[in-house]
Design a protein around this motif. Structure first.
Motif, PDB file in Angstrom:
ATOM      1  N   ASP A 212       0.830  -1.214   0.000  1.00  0.00           N
ATOM      2  CA  ASP A 212       0.000   0.000   0.000  1.00  0.00           C
ATOM      3  C   ASP A 212       0.860   1.258   0.000  1.00  0.00           C
ATOM      4  OD1 ASP A 212      -2.636  -0.781  -0.247  1.00  0.00           O
ATOM      5  OD2 ASP A 212      -2.964  -0.962   1.913  1.00  0.00           O
ATOM      6  N   ASP A 213       1.994   1.214   0.709  1.00  0.00           N
ATOM      7  CA  ASP A 213       2.902   2.365   0.718  1.00  0.00           C
ATOM      8  C   ASP A 213       3.445   2.640  -0.682  1.00  0.00           C
ATOM      9  OD1 ASP A 213       2.555   2.635   3.452  1.00  0.00           O
ATOM     10  OD2 ASP A 213       4.438   1.629   3.968  1.00  0.00           O
ATOM     11  N   VAL A 214       3.796   1.580  -1.406  1.00  0.00           N
ATOM     12  CA  VAL A 214       4.309   1.745  -2.764  1.00  0.00           C
ATOM     13  C   VAL A 214       3.227   2.319  -3.676  1.00  0.00           C
ATOM     14  CG1 VAL A 214       5.222   0.552  -4.799  1.00  0.00           C
ATOM     15  CG2 VAL A 214       6.042  -0.062  -2.514  1.00  0.00           C
ATOM     16  N   VAL A 215       2.020   1.797  -3.561  1.00  0.00           N
ATOM     17  CA  VAL A 215       0.911   2.285  -4.389  1.00  0.00           C
ATOM     18  C   VAL A 215       0.692   3.778  -4.144  1.00  0.00           C
ATOM     19  CG1 VAL A 215      -1.582   2.131  -4.804  1.00  0.00           C
ATOM     20  CG2 VAL A 215      -0.225   0.036  -4.564  1.00  0.00           C
ATOM     21  N   ALA A 216       0.613   4.174  -2.896  1.00  0.00           N
ATOM     22  CA  ALA A 216       0.381   5.586  -2.568  1.00  0.00           C
ATOM     23  C   ALA A 216       1.515   6.459  -3.096  1.00  0.00           C
ATOM     24  CB  ALA A 216       0.231   5.756  -1.060  1.00  0.00           C
ATOM     25  N   SER A 217       2.724   6.008  -2.912  1.00  0.00           N
ATOM     26  CA  SER A 217       3.883   6.759  -3.381  1.00  0.00           C
ATOM     27  C   SER A 217       3.889   6.888  -4.903  1.00  0.00           C
ATOM     28  CB  SER A 217       5.153   6.048  -2.897  1.00  0.00           C
ATOM     29  OG  SER A 217       6.289   6.730  -3.292  1.00  0.00           O
ATOM     30  N   ALA A 218       3.670   5.785  -5.599  1.00  0.00           N
ATOM     31  CA  ALA A 218       3.673   5.801  -7.064  1.00  0.00           C
ATOM     32  C   ALA A 218       2.569   6.707  -7.603  1.00  0.00           C
ATOM     33  CB  ALA A 218       3.533   4.385  -7.611  1.00  0.00           C
ATOM     34  N   ARG A 219       1.397   6.663  -7.000  1.00  0.00           N
ATOM     35  CA  ARG A 219       0.286   7.495  -7.464  1.00  0.00           C
ATOM     36  C   ARG A 219       0.566   8.977  -7.233  1.00  0.00           C
ATOM     37  NH1 ARG A 219      -4.835   3.722  -5.503  1.00  0.00           N
ATOM     38  NH2 ARG A 219      -4.638   2.208  -7.201  1.00  0.00           N
ATOM     39  N   THR A 220       1.129   9.307  -6.088  1.00  0.00           N
ATOM     40  CA  THR A 220       1.469  10.708  -5.799  1.00  0.00           C
ATOM     41  C   THR A 220       2.512  11.218  -6.788  1.00  0.00           C
ATOM     42  OG1 THR A 220       0.927  10.470  -3.458  1.00  0.00           O
ATOM     43  CG2 THR A 220       2.442  12.259  -4.051  1.00  0.00           C
ATOM     44  N   HIS A 221       3.551  10.427  -7.004  1.00  0.00           N
ATOM     45  CA  HIS A 221       4.608  10.842  -7.933  1.00  0.00           C
ATOM     46  C   HIS A 221       4.094  10.909  -9.372  1.00  0.00           C
ATOM     47  CE1 HIS A 221       7.638  11.041  -4.906  1.00  0.00           C
ATOM     48  NE2 HIS A 221       7.625   9.752  -4.647  1.00  0.00           N
ATOM     49  N   ALA A 222       3.201  10.000  -9.743  1.00  0.00           N
ATOM     50  CA  ALA A 222       2.633  10.028 -11.101  1.00  0.00           C
ATOM     51  C   ALA A 222       1.895  11.347 -11.331  1.00  0.00           C
ATOM     52  CB  ALA A 222       1.710   8.840 -11.327  1.00  0.00           C
ATOM     53  N   ASP A 223       1.161  11.796 -10.347  1.00  0.00           N
ATOM     54  CA  ASP A 223       0.434  13.056 -10.473  1.00  0.00           C
ATOM     55  C   ASP A 223       1.404  14.231 -10.610  1.00  0.00           C
ATOM     56  OD1 ASP A 223      -2.173  14.368 -10.521  1.00  0.00           O
ATOM     57  OD2 ASP A 223      -1.569  15.258  -8.603  1.00  0.00           O
ATOM     58  N   THR A 224       2.449  14.222  -9.819  1.00  0.00           N
ATOM     59  CA  THR A 224       3.457  15.288  -9.902  1.00  0.00           C
ATOM     60  C   THR A 224       4.107  15.311 -11.282  1.00  0.00           C
ATOM     61  OG1 THR A 224       3.897  15.152  -7.530  1.00  0.00           O
ATOM     62  CG2 THR A 224       5.624  16.141  -8.901  1.00  0.00           C
ATOM     63  N   VAL A 225       4.470  14.140 -11.791  1.00  0.00           N
ATOM     64  CA  VAL A 225       5.118  14.028 -13.099  1.00  0.00           C
ATOM     65  C   VAL A 225       4.169  14.494 -14.204  1.00  0.00           C
ATOM     66  CG1 VAL A 225       5.913  12.303 -14.784  1.00  0.00           C
ATOM     67  CG2 VAL A 225       6.811  12.286 -12.448  1.00  0.00           C
ATOM     68  N   ALA A 226       2.916  14.062 -14.144  1.00  0.00           N
ATOM     69  CA  ALA A 226       1.943  14.457 -15.167  1.00  0.00           C
ATOM     70  C   ALA A 226       1.696  15.961 -15.144  1.00  0.00           C
ATOM     71  CB  ALA A 226       0.636  13.697 -14.972  1.00  0.00           C
ATOM     72  N   GLU A 227       1.618  16.529 -13.965  1.00  0.00           N
ATOM     73  CA  GLU A 227       1.394  17.965 -13.871  1.00  0.00           C
ATOM     74  C   GLU A 227       2.620  18.756 -14.336  1.00  0.00           C
ATOM     75  OE1 GLU A 227      -0.115  18.653  -9.922  1.00  0.00           O
ATOM     76  OE2 GLU A 227      -2.085  17.859 -10.468  1.00  0.00           O
ATOM     77  N   ARG A 228       3.809  18.220 -14.118  1.00  0.00           N
ATOM     78  CA  ARG A 228       5.019  18.886 -14.634  1.00  0.00           C
ATOM     79  C   ARG A 228       5.006  18.872 -16.162  1.00  0.00           C
ATOM     80  NH1 ARG A 228       8.292  22.988 -14.358  1.00  0.00           N
ATOM     81  NH2 ARG A 228      10.273  22.579 -15.387  1.00  0.00           N
ATOM     82  N   ALA A 229       4.632  17.728 -16.738  1.00  0.00           N
ATOM     83  CA  ALA A 229       4.542  17.645 -18.197  1.00  0.00           C
ATOM     84  C   ALA A 229       3.549  18.683 -18.715  1.00  0.00           C
ATOM     85  CB  ALA A 229       4.136  16.234 -18.628  1.00  0.00           C
ATOM     86  N   SER A 230       2.407  18.760 -18.090  1.00  0.00           N
ATOM     87  CA  SER A 230       1.390  19.732 -18.509  1.00  0.00           C
ATOM     88  C   SER A 230       1.908  21.161 -18.414  1.00  0.00           C
ATOM     89  CB  SER A 230       0.124  19.587 -17.652  1.00  0.00           C
ATOM     90  OG  SER A 230      -0.497  18.351 -17.890  1.00  0.00           O
ATOM     91  N   ALA A 231       2.638  21.448 -17.345  1.00  0.00           N
ATOM     92  CA  ALA A 231       3.188  22.795 -17.163  1.00  0.00           C
ATOM     93  C   ALA A 231       4.175  23.162 -18.264  1.00  0.00           C
ATOM     94  CB  ALA A 231       3.863  22.906 -15.794  1.00  0.00           C
TER      95      ALA A 231
END
Length: 156
Positions: free
Chosen positions: A54-73
């Motif tokens: 569960d820790d890995v899932v939460a971490s991966a999802r949080t980082h995925a959002d950060t990465v996607a938002e950086r791409a959008s920016a």
């Protein structure tokens, strides 16, 4: 077409966009692999492995959002669709059925190791064109390496 004007040159935007897209796909797939293993792990260490996943899932999802938002920016449309993830992820697939705790741990060691290797390549490729993206990739790679260490310790 890009509706967001990037501060980067077209070539730098392409390099950084490719790095971010690859990171996004790996993180989305990592969260899916970890969740699948989470649902199917069995054995004497079930609870500790289950919670660690569960820790890995939460971490991966949080980082995925950060990465996607950086791409959008930067004017790069992120693509986290299932079809894209299935075609471009570098993580091995998880077998069906139940996963013995030792096998589940090894699956995660392998998946994290694979993602970390590619993240380090992305860190190198973004050093010159975009240190901001590089910083994001460095931070998330450090987090993934911590998970990798903890899973390796499970089967030591």
């Amino acid at each position: 077409m890009s509706v967001v004007k990037s501060p980067l040159s077209e070539q730098d935007r392409k390099t950084v966009g490719d790095a971010l897209q690859g990171a996004l796909v790996d993180l989305v797939d990592l969260s899916l692999v970890a969740k699948q293993v989470h649902w199917t792990v069995v054995g004497p260490r079930f609870r500790s492995v289950h919670l660690q996943l569960d820790d890995v899932v939460a971490s991966a999802r949080t980082h995925a959002d950060t990465v996607a938002e950086r791409a959008s920016a930067l004017g790069v449309a992120p693509d986290g669709r299932a079809e894209t993830v299935a075609k471009t992820s570098g993580i091995d697939t998880v077998g069906d059925g139940w996963n013995k705790d030792t096998g589940a741990v090894q699956t995660m060691v392998n998946a994290l190791g694979s993602v970390i290797t590619r993240m380090r390549e992305r860190i190198r490729s973004t050093e010159q064109p975009d240190p901001v993206t590089q910083d994001i990739l460095i931070g998330l790679t450090g987090d993934l390496e911590k998970h990798h260490w903890m899973f390796q310790a499970e089967n030591a």
